[in-house]
Design an enzyme around this catalytic site. Sequence first.
Site, PDB file in Angstrom:
ATOM      1  N   GLY A   1      58.841  30.051  40.928  1.00 18.67           N
ATOM      2  CA  GLY A   1      59.793  29.995  39.599  1.00 18.67           C
ATOM      3  C   GLY A   1      61.225  29.188  40.468  1.00 18.67           C
ATOM      4  O   GLY A   1      60.569  28.896  41.682  1.00 18.67           O
TER       5      GLY A   1
ATOM      6  N   ALA B   1      79.975  17.329  47.317  1.00 25.14           N
ATOM      7  CA  ALA B   1      80.691  17.341  46.611  1.00 25.14           C
ATOM      8  C   ALA B   1      80.662  18.255  45.859  1.00 25.14           C
ATOM      9  O   ALA B   1      80.902  19.448  45.029  1.00 25.14           O
ATOM     10  CB  ALA B   1      80.162  16.623  45.009  1.00 25.14           C
TER      11      ALA B   1
ATOM     12  N   ILE C   1      53.646  25.458  38.374  1.00 21.28           N
ATOM     13  CA  ILE C   1      53.557  24.177  39.343  1.00 21.28           C
ATOM     14  C   ILE C   1      52.490  24.813  40.495  1.00 21.28           C
ATOM     15  O   ILE C   1      51.171  24.365  40.469  1.00 21.28           O
ATOM     16  CB  ILE C   1      54.576  24.509  40.815  1.00 21.28           C
ATOM     17  CG1 ILE C   1      55.654  24.126  40.262  1.00 21.28           C
ATOM     18  CG2 ILE C   1      54.640  24.507  42.248  1.00 21.28           C
ATOM     19  CD1 ILE C   1      57.019  23.959  41.112  1.00 21.28           C
TER      20      ILE C   1
ATOM     21  N   LYS D   1      53.177  13.868  39.805  1.00 22.60           N
ATOM     22  CA  LYS D   1      52.004  12.890  39.824  1.00 22.60           C
ATOM     23  C   LYS D   1      51.376  11.906  40.529  1.00 22.60           C
ATOM     24  O   LYS D   1      50.351  11.831  40.304  1.00 22.60           O
ATOM     25  CB  LYS D   1      52.666  12.744  38.240  1.00 22.60           C
ATOM     26  CG  LYS D   1      52.545  13.606  37.425  1.00 22.60           C
ATOM     27  CD  LYS D   1      53.647  14.716  36.943  1.00 22.60           C
ATOM     28  CE  LYS D   1      52.947  16.193  37.426  1.00 22.60           C
ATOM     29  NZ  LYS D   1      53.844  16.850  37.849  1.00 22.60           N
TER      30      LYS D   1
ATOM     31  N   GLY E   1      51.689  32.762  42.244  1.00 26.07           N
ATOM     32  CA  GLY E   1      51.970  32.061  41.552  1.00 26.07           C
ATOM     33  C   GLY E   1      51.335  30.924  40.266  1.00 26.07           C
ATOM     34  O   GLY E   1      50.733  30.242  41.273  1.00 26.07           O
ATOM     35  N   GLY E   2      51.150  31.337  38.943  1.00 25.71           N
ATOM     36  CA  GLY E   2      49.415  30.659  38.019  1.00 25.71           C
ATOM     37  C   GLY E   2      50.871  30.139  37.766  1.00 25.71           C
ATOM     38  O   GLY E   2      50.335  29.930  36.179  1.00 25.71           O
ATOM     39  N   GLY E   3      52.203  29.960  37.633  1.00 24.59           N
ATOM     40  CA  GLY E   3      52.456  29.347  36.274  1.00 24.59           C
ATOM     41  C   GLY E   3      52.390  27.809  36.188  1.00 24.59           C
ATOM     42  O   GLY E   3      51.189  26.913  37.316  1.00 24.59           O
TER      43      GLY E   3
ATOM     44  N   CYS F   1      63.039  16.357  40.488  1.00 25.46           N
ATOM     45  CA  CYS F   1      62.210  14.819  39.840  1.00 25.46           C
ATOM     46  C   CYS F   1      61.370  13.918  40.632  1.00 25.46           C
ATOM     47  O   CYS F   1      60.511  13.948  40.721  1.00 25.46           O
ATOM     48  CB  CYS F   1      62.443  14.676  38.279  1.00 25.46           C
ATOM     49  SG  CYS F   1      61.819  13.962  37.401  1.00 25.46           S
TER      50      CYS F   1
ATOM     51  N   HIS G   1      40.777   5.109  14.960  1.00 21.88           N
ATOM     52  CA  HIS G   1      39.521   5.294  14.804  1.00 21.88           C
ATOM     53  C   HIS G   1      38.415   4.811  15.761  1.00 21.88           C
ATOM     54  O   HIS G   1      38.383   3.812  15.196  1.00 21.88           O
ATOM     55  CB  HIS G   1      38.326   6.383  13.766  1.00 21.88           C
ATOM     56  CG  HIS G   1      36.573   6.790  14.326  1.00 21.88           C
ATOM     57  ND1 HIS G   1      36.644   8.360  14.239  1.00 21.88           N
ATOM     58  CD2 HIS G   1      35.701   6.101  14.156  1.00 21.88           C
ATOM     59  CE1 HIS G   1      35.892   8.232  14.596  1.00 21.88           C
ATOM     60  NE2 HIS G   1      34.980   7.107  14.314  1.00 21.88           N
TER      61      HIS G   1
HETATM   62  P1  NAD Z   1      56.678  29.052  36.317  1.00 18.15           P
HETATM   63  O1  NAD Z   1      57.817  29.411  35.381  1.00 18.15           O
HETATM   64  O2  NAD Z   1      55.805  27.953  35.554  1.00 18.15           O
HETATM   65  O3  NAD Z   1      55.676  30.618  37.566  1.00 18.15           O
HETATM   66  C1  NAD Z   1      56.402  31.197  37.910  1.00 18.15           C
HETATM   67  C2  NAD Z   1      54.842  32.102  37.856  1.00 18.15           C
HETATM   68  O4  NAD Z   1      54.641  33.001  39.371  1.00 18.15           O
HETATM   69  C3  NAD Z   1      54.479  33.062  36.560  1.00 18.15           C
HETATM   70  O5  NAD Z   1      53.729  32.744  36.287  1.00 18.15           O
HETATM   71  C4  NAD Z   1      55.214  34.077  37.057  1.00 18.15           C
HETATM   72  O6  NAD Z   1      54.408  35.689  36.479  1.00 18.15           O
HETATM   73  C5  NAD Z   1      54.529  34.018  38.947  1.00 18.15           C
HETATM   74  N1  NAD Z   1      55.568  34.937  39.631  1.00 18.15           N
HETATM   75  C6  NAD Z   1      55.898  35.390  39.696  1.00 18.15           C
HETATM   76  N2  NAD Z   1      56.836  36.257  41.132  1.00 18.15           N
HETATM   77  C7  NAD Z   1      55.374  36.551  41.457  1.00 18.15           C
HETATM   78  C8  NAD Z   1      54.946  37.578  42.349  1.00 18.15           C
HETATM   79  N3  NAD Z   1      55.778  37.890  42.829  1.00 18.15           N
HETATM   80  N4  NAD Z   1      53.013  37.298  42.592  1.00 18.15           N
HETATM   81  C9  NAD Z   1      52.282  36.259  41.382  1.00 18.15           C
HETATM   82  N5  NAD Z   1      52.782  35.849  40.544  1.00 18.15           N
HETATM   83  C10 NAD Z   1      54.101  35.857  40.755  1.00 18.15           C
HETATM   84  O7  NAD Z   1      57.436  28.444  37.837  1.00 18.15           O
HETATM   85  P2  NAD Z   1      57.413  26.379  38.684  1.00 18.15           P
HETATM   86  O8  NAD Z   1      56.050  26.908  38.533  1.00 18.15           O
HETATM   87  O9  NAD Z   1      57.255  27.662  40.215  1.00 18.15           O
HETATM   88  O10 NAD Z   1      57.923  25.813  38.240  1.00 18.15           O
HETATM   89  C11 NAD Z   1      59.101  25.811  38.593  1.00 18.15           C
HETATM   90  C12 NAD Z   1      60.133  25.249  37.449  1.00 18.15           C
HETATM   91  O11 NAD Z   1      59.463  24.447  37.360  1.00 18.15           O
HETATM   92  C13 NAD Z   1      59.518  25.590  36.025  1.00 18.15           C
HETATM   93  O12 NAD Z   1      60.343  26.410  34.857  1.00 18.15           O
HETATM   94  C14 NAD Z   1      58.501  24.481  35.539  1.00 18.15           C
HETATM   95  O13 NAD Z   1      58.495  24.448  33.945  1.00 18.15           O
HETATM   96  C15 NAD Z   1      59.235  23.593  36.199  1.00 18.15           C
HETATM   97  N6  NAD Z   1      58.286  23.121  36.249  1.00 18.15           N
HETATM   98  C16 NAD Z   1      57.465  21.801  35.158  1.00 18.15           C
HETATM   99  C17 NAD Z   1      56.804  20.521  35.281  1.00 18.15           C
HETATM  100  C18 NAD Z   1      55.770  20.261  34.325  1.00 18.15           C
HETATM  101  O14 NAD Z   1      56.609  19.996  33.173  1.00 18.15           O
HETATM  102  N7  NAD Z   1      54.948  20.079  34.564  1.00 18.15           N
HETATM  103  C19 NAD Z   1      55.814  20.858  37.075  1.00 18.15           C
HETATM  104  C20 NAD Z   1      56.472  21.391  38.217  1.00 18.15           C
HETATM  105  C21 NAD Z   1      57.385  22.571  37.808  1.00 18.15           C
END
Ligand code: NAD
Length: 463
Positions: free
Chosen positions: A268, A116, A185, A53, A181-183, A44, A438
Amino acid sequence: MDMAEQFDVVVIGGGPGGYAAAIRCAQKGATVALAEKDQMGGTCLNRGCIPSKALLGSAHFLTLAKHAPLMGLEIADVRPNWSKMQARKDAIVAGFRKGVTGLVQSNRIKIFTGRAIVSAQGKVRIEAVGGIQEIACKNIILATGSVPVEIPIFPFDGQTIISSTEALSLPTIPASMVIIGGGVIGCELACVFAAVGAKVTIVEALPQILPNEDEWVGKLMAKELKKLGIETMVAQKVTGVTASDGSANMSLESGQTLQAEKVLVAVGRRAFCDPETVQSLGLEMNGPVIKVNQKMETNVPGVYAIGDAVGTTYLAHGAFSEAEVAAANATGGNETMHDYDLIPRAVYTFPEVASVGKTEKKCAALGLDVTVGSAPFRSNGRSVAHNENVGEIRAIRDKTSNKIVGVTMVGATVTEMLAAARALIGSTEPITEVCFAHPTVSEVLKEAWEDAFGISLHVPPKR
Ligand code: NAD
């Protein structure tokens, strides 16, 4: 040989889970040791939430400054200075690292720096640069974190094929970047690099970006990211990468090809626990994840595990919640982790995405009969005044229980409204009697909530 130093609790890992658990145990009067092999603050603070951030803060400022003419302002020239952005980020991280270390020490927790390993129940071996030390304890809390997931056919090379760790500290702004990966991060770092001028393309395997959220969120965010110059390709996979001479060529499942200076793999994170600890304790695992029950107990009595290492939320605040439970139980209490749906989710993109409780798709999967209230930011006075009027808030009401079961928000400052949204979950009565100031952005939350009960003041009646 000297007698091993004895503690009530040894916490392994100095991230949000570990230091929170250590402080809570110390507050209960326990003698506590905290072991960290790297730097205090974990993922973190050192390579996650805080540095990202910090960079997003600069990137957001830059994006807003570009809207100056719309606000009736003339700013001659706004450009990123990447090395100064990096220095600012590093200074922020260093400051918090010092702060957290001091905070832990002020709670009379002894910090051990080194790897550890739990060698046996109640016995921890710390391998530090200066030598090996054995300590003894009654209880152990494992908060050993996670590492970025690698794609085996094109592993990280640290230069061209990188993880978020390297992306946060790149020496220069790359001309182009493909993010796999469009999650969370992927979308957050896309905003950083697009803002400073990189040509960014996100390739997401599932049919929408931010696939944990509802479909409308993915669609709206793809549209908004496009405005920042970010291309998103969904239902698409990268099948191969060849990296040479500071550039990568990628082939996609569709037969298309892509080329970029950097490939950021953000698919991920994977739970981590030292294999020696797993083996010597005989820890029950689920792949890389330490198995725990609702009390955060592992299969070994007196050994608890929390945070990314247990693979539940991969969120710092998820780890904070689990730390409360583990610390209480390791000091004679009896607490359980409850509904993980109530752990809020925050994505710091432009605009932000924030949700808590159940999504519409989760409700559908559970067979809940729901109705969805919604209210847009475009009719909110303060949002319009600030020229940040994109997005909306949706509140989901379960018709059977008549309770609000989920809130999803897309908009400029929605992450700051998560605490208020959380307070609405489980409510049955419309909040007409609660006075919202407001003009504030938060009025949209009230409107969405009222709309879920069919009585919004500013949303026109549905026909
Ligand atoms: P994530 O799980 O959010 O996103 C991973 C994405 O990659 C998913 O959308 C998945 O469908 C896609 N994916 C998987 N394999 C793939 C492939 N071979 N080709 C294309 N797409 C693929 O994971 P992340 O973004 O790597 O983040 C890791 C963890 O860290 C997450 O659990 C996230 O919640 C946490 N994180 C949280 C924050 C926040 O809270 N603001 C910020 C950064 C990270």
